[in-house]
Design a protein around this motif. Sequence first.
Motif, PDB file in Angstrom:
ATOM      1  N   ASP A  43     -17.757  -2.156  -0.892  1.00  0.00           N
ATOM      2  CA  ASP A  43     -17.066  -1.538   0.232  1.00  0.00           C
ATOM      3  C   ASP A  43     -16.342  -0.248  -0.143  1.00  0.00           C
ATOM      4  O   ASP A  43     -15.890   0.477   0.728  1.00  0.00           O
TER       5      ASP A  43
ATOM      6  N   SER B 104     -21.650   1.162   4.302  1.00  0.00           N
ATOM      7  CA  SER B 104     -22.288   0.998   5.604  1.00  0.00           C
ATOM      8  C   SER B 104     -23.417  -0.039   5.546  1.00  0.00           C
ATOM      9  O   SER B 104     -23.598  -0.822   6.475  1.00  0.00           O
TER      10      SER B 104
ATOM     11  N   ASP C  40     -21.675  -3.293   5.448  1.00  0.00           N
ATOM     12  CA  ASP C  40     -21.203  -3.665   6.790  1.00  0.00           C
ATOM     13  C   ASP C  40     -22.333  -4.228   7.639  1.00  0.00           C
ATOM     14  O   ASP C  40     -22.133  -5.167   8.404  1.00  0.00           O
TER      15      ASP C  40
ATOM     16  N   HIS D  27     -14.860  -6.855  13.095  1.00  0.00           N
ATOM     17  CA  HIS D  27     -15.932  -6.321  12.245  1.00  0.00           C
ATOM     18  C   HIS D  27     -16.588  -5.104  12.892  1.00  0.00           C
ATOM     19  O   HIS D  27     -16.832  -4.095  12.229  1.00  0.00           O
TER      20      HIS D  27
ATOM     21  N   SER E  11     -16.769  -1.557  11.197  1.00  0.00           N
ATOM     22  CA  SER E  11     -18.060  -0.986  10.814  1.00  0.00           C
ATOM     23  C   SER E  11     -18.426   0.221  11.673  1.00  0.00           C
ATOM     24  O   SER E  11     -19.203   1.061  11.249  1.00  0.00           O
TER      25      SER E  11
ATOM     26  N   ARG F 178     -16.280   3.222  10.001  1.00  0.00           N
ATOM     27  CA  ARG F 178     -16.581   3.606   8.616  1.00  0.00           C
ATOM     28  C   ARG F 178     -17.570   4.768   8.475  1.00  0.00           C
ATOM     29  O   ARG F 178     -17.299   5.704   7.733  1.00  0.00           O
TER      30      ARG F 178
END
Length: 196
Positions: free
Chosen positions: A63, A70, A73, A125, A129, A132
Amino acid sequence: MELLTAAGLSSAAGLNAYIPLLVLGLLNRFTSWVALPEGWGWLSNGWALGILAVLLLIEVVADKIPVIDSVNDALQTVVRPASGGLVFASGVGAQTVAVADPGNTFGTAAWVPLLIGAGIALVFHLLKSGARPLLNLGTAGVAAPVVSTAEDGTALGLSLLAVAAPVLVLLAAAALAVLLVVGVRRLRPRRSGTAT
């Protein structure tokens, strides 16, 4: 109180799947703060804790690296909601669903806590995600380790808060959701021009 604890743990699972599971397992095994319901003892088993620790280490490293975060994720889109379902169900004292009769698996309400926790974790989440890639693009990946560390710290703090002071979980989870939504909106590229 159990619902607040469960909601806090599943929110944390949306940021990092393994931290709330480890927190529950370790606190159950080594303290009197957590007493997992019958059927959830496997979570404090030495092997389970060891596997969770290795998975956490992999998650923490992956991460922190732009682009790999990515990909991670994308893989975690299944893992984080599953973790959220597990910690929610264990937090509210639900029994694990035994599939003795597959035709009757959804015939009882035992799966409902798993679904609720998975839904909560999935929301957090998706916010994480979604932000990011925009963050990586906007900072050429420089912010990835800093943001990832903040997310891990937030997941740990939220997990501990869920166990120690569940009343504050609602405020913390709401503040985190607002922060993530505002962050995603600010990072989204602006469209130039107006429609005529």
